[in-house]
Write a protein that holds these residues in place. Structure first.
Motif: not given
Length: 177
Positions: A7-8, A55
């Motif tokens: 996600d990041w 994100s």
């Protein structure tokens, strides 16, 4: 949004220091629907550097395209890389090391080598050069994590005094809650 390994991203921006960089960049990211995580933003020399966890459900190319006009206007170089970790997945510092001495090549290498031999994990390091041009003083602050005692780390760093470098090792007091 969930906090999984994919996600990041790490967004880095570097350019000449000037007012408004943080507000302009974070406004674009907000308008793109990005969530912001941990960040480090600092002036280095005459430059301003941003390292920021971002994100988003949007593809990386859309984020970079949205940042492009601001980056061009402000003269920022940008880079976006996936991160292999997420929020709240790191050690908290328990030791602070303060270093001062006449500026010379090798201070960072000497101190960090001794710390590494002690298993010290550097979590943050910042430094500056102060004093007069003819007599510069190097100042470095390191926060990190160690299983060793403060005394053991301080004893390991004693040889730095013979090299004209003062080192102070102390606990980091964290007030959480």
């Amino acid at each position: 949004m969930t906090d999984t390994l994919s996600d990041w991203n790490l967004l880095t921006l570097v350019g000449a220091d000037r007012p408004g960089i943080v507000s302009r960049v974070t406004r674009v990211l907000y308008e793109c629907g990005c969530n912001l995580g941990e960040a480090s933003m600092i002036r280095l020399g005459g430059n301003f550097t941003i390292m920021l966890m971002v994100s988003s459900a949007r593809p990386d190319t859309e984020i970079l395209d949205a940042l492009a006009p601001v980056a061009e206007e402000l003269g920022l170089r940008t880079h976006l890389d996936p991160l292999s970790g997420g929020l709240h997945q790191h050690l908290m510092p328990n030791v602070q090391v303060r270093v001062t001495g006449a500026d010379r090549a090798g201070i960072v290498a000497d101190v960090t080598e001794i710390l590494a031999e002690q298993g010290f994990n550097i979590l943050e390091l910042d430094s500056d050069v102060a004093g007069e041009r003819e007599r510069p003083v190097y100042i470095m602050n390191i926060q990190g994590y160690s299983d060793h005692t403060i005394e053991a780390l301080a004893d390991a760093l004693v040889p730095m005094a013979a090299r004209g470098v003062s080192v102070d090792v102390s606990p980091v007091d964290l007030m959480i809650g």
